[in-house]
Design an enzyme around this catalytic site. Structure first.
Site, PDB file in Angstrom:
ATOM      1  N   LYS A  53       0.839  -1.204   0.000  1.00 53.06           N
ATOM      2  CA  LYS A  53       0.000   0.000   0.000  1.00 53.06           C
ATOM      3  C   LYS A  53       0.876   1.257   0.000  1.00 53.06           C
ATOM      4  O   LYS A  53       0.612   2.217  -0.717  1.00 53.06           O
ATOM      5  CB  LYS A  53      -0.930  -0.013   1.226  1.00 53.06           C
ATOM      6  CG  LYS A  53      -2.032  -1.064   1.114  1.00 53.06           C
ATOM      7  CD  LYS A  53      -2.795  -1.292   2.419  1.00 53.06           C
ATOM      8  CE  LYS A  53      -3.778  -2.456   2.238  1.00 53.06           C
ATOM      9  NZ  LYS A  53      -4.538  -2.787   3.453  1.00 53.06           N
ATOM     10  N   GLN A  97      -4.158  -1.565   9.753  1.00 54.96           N
ATOM     11  CA  GLN A  97      -4.167  -2.878   9.108  1.00 54.96           C
ATOM     12  C   GLN A  97      -4.772  -3.927  10.037  1.00 54.96           C
ATOM     13  O   GLN A  97      -4.411  -4.012  11.205  1.00 54.96           O
ATOM     14  CB  GLN A  97      -2.735  -3.265   8.696  1.00 54.96           C
ATOM     15  CG  GLN A  97      -2.639  -4.555   7.907  1.00 54.96           C
ATOM     16  CD  GLN A  97      -3.299  -4.495   6.533  1.00 54.96           C
ATOM     17  OE1 GLN A  97      -3.387  -3.424   5.926  1.00 54.96           O
ATOM     18  NE2 GLN A  97      -3.779  -5.609   6.043  1.00 54.96           N
ATOM     19  N   ASP A 120     -10.847   3.039   4.603  1.00 52.49           N
ATOM     20  CA  ASP A 120     -11.197   1.618   4.486  1.00 52.49           C
ATOM     21  C   ASP A 120     -12.713   1.414   4.408  1.00 52.49           C
ATOM     22  O   ASP A 120     -13.174   0.330   4.048  1.00 52.49           O
ATOM     23  CB  ASP A 120     -10.688   0.849   5.717  1.00 52.49           C
ATOM     24  CG  ASP A 120      -9.390   0.113   5.464  1.00 52.49           C
ATOM     25  OD1 ASP A 120      -9.205  -0.372   4.334  1.00 52.49           O
ATOM     26  OD2 ASP A 120      -8.580   0.028   6.405  1.00 52.49           O
TER      27      ASP A 120
HETATM   28  N1  GUN Z   1      -6.884  -6.724   6.227  1.00 51.85           N
HETATM   29  C1  GUN Z   1      -7.330  -7.433   5.153  1.00 51.85           C
HETATM   30  N2  GUN Z   1      -7.911  -6.612   4.267  1.00 51.85           N
HETATM   31  C2  GUN Z   1      -7.851  -5.361   4.784  1.00 51.85           C
HETATM   32  C3  GUN Z   1      -8.266  -4.083   4.318  1.00 51.85           C
HETATM   33  O1  GUN Z   1      -8.860  -3.921   3.246  1.00 51.85           O
HETATM   34  N3  GUN Z   1      -7.988  -3.045   5.142  1.00 51.85           N
HETATM   35  C4  GUN Z   1      -7.361  -3.189   6.323  1.00 51.85           C
HETATM   36  N4  GUN Z   1      -7.139  -2.106   7.063  1.00 51.85           N
HETATM   37  N5  GUN Z   1      -6.948  -4.358   6.789  1.00 51.85           N
HETATM   38  C5  GUN Z   1      -7.184  -5.435   6.010  1.00 51.85           C
END
Ligand code: GUN
Length: 294
Positions: A53, A97, A120
């Site tokens: 990311k 995350q 998110d």
């Molecule tokens: N863990 C798995 N997918 C995601 C996501 O799209 N965002 C976040 N913050 N954590 C994740």
């Protein structure tokens, strides 16, 4: 029939190019979009996702500021960091995350994030706005799936979409996106889950089948209608002594079998995954624009 392979990397690259242009315009107006990333602990998969990311941020001109916390971080300290990021006018998006270490109240952390910075789309305010058909941050994987389908030339209007999986991150938001009254939605949706009886009977009726449960090769060829579009959201690590790291990634769909029946299919890796990251960039640009009143 041999399915067309939907190239998520190529479609994500198109989206990222659009974001890069938008970021360039904002920067020209004196505003640098900024994403705060928070990782608690050292889980290798989570580290890889956050790294990916942050690299993508750099690629499109979004600044990322990383906060690495030890796995032993008390929930209250994490909440305090989130509050600081909420208050910081230079931060437009906050990404914590998941999953968080055991013992941390994940829902409390999600609810502590300012909904205006919730790139998110996990905050109940944003989920609720999605259900109501209001302007919101749509969580990245469902938004990416819709982009993938439409940019590949497939319509959802009037189609029967069967989603396998009812998570708050994928299944539920995707279902709500697809039933909206809109030319880019307007689907008839069936949601299957662990309580569904005779899963195959439902999946075989899908024009578009979305598998999002996290079970390797759950969807076999006998569960797919000939000519269906198949979207595989699963990212499962399975042991493989031949692979350089001792494991490889497989989806929820038995790719080799299903590709002989479907009209189109997304691979793992290189399907939905790159789209999730691209939509995070879209959401971060949107948050920065909004913060500037644009
Ligand atoms: N863990 C798995 N997918 C995601 C996501 O799209 N965002 C976040 N913050 N954590 C994740």
């Amino acid at each position: 029939m041999t399915a067309r392979i939907i190239d998520g990397r190529a479609i994500a690259a198109q989206v990222l190019e659009e974001v890069r242009k938008g970021v360039f315009e904002l920067r020209a107006a004196g505003l640098v979009p900024r994403l705060a990333t928070v990782l608690v602990g050292e889980d290798p998969a989570s580290r890889a996702y956050v790294g990916n990311k942050r690299r993508t941020c750099e690629q499109v001109g979004i600044e990322s500021v990383h906060h690495q916390l030890p796995a032993s971080t008390p929930g209250e300290a994490l909440l305090e960091l989130v509050r600081e990021l909420n208050e910081d006018p230079g931060v437009h998006g906050i990404l914590v995350q998941l999953p968080l270490p055991r013992g941390v109240d994940t829902q409390a952390v999600i609810e502590a994030i300012d909904p205006a910075k919730d790139v998110d789309g996990f905050h109940p305010v944003n989920l609720g706005r999605l259900v109501a058909g209001l302007e919101t941050f749509v969580s990245c994987t469902p938004a990416g799936i819709l982009e993938l389908i439409h940019r590949s030339g497939f319509e959802t209007r009037g189609r029967h979409v069967v989603i396998v999986g009812r998570s708050n991150i994928v299944g539920k938001p995707l279902m709500n996106l697809l039933v909206q009254k809109s030319p880019t939605a307007d689907a008839t949706v069936t949601v299957c889950h662990s309580g569904t009886r005779d899963l195959a009977e439902h999946t075989r009726r899908a024009d578009i089948l979305v598998a999002a449960v996290g079970r390797p090769h759950l969807i076999g060829a006998d569960m797919v209608r000939s000519g269906a579009v198949v979207v595989d959201v699963g990212i499962n690590r399975v042991a493989d002594a031949q692979a350089p790291r001792g494991h490889r990634l497989v989806g929820d769909v038995d790719f080799e079998a299903v590709r002989r029946r479907a009209a189109a299919i997304t691979p793992v890796p290189g399907g939905v995954g790159p789209m999730t990251v691209a939509m995070l960039m879209v959401n971060t640009l949107k948050a920065a624009r909004r913060a500037a009143g644009l």
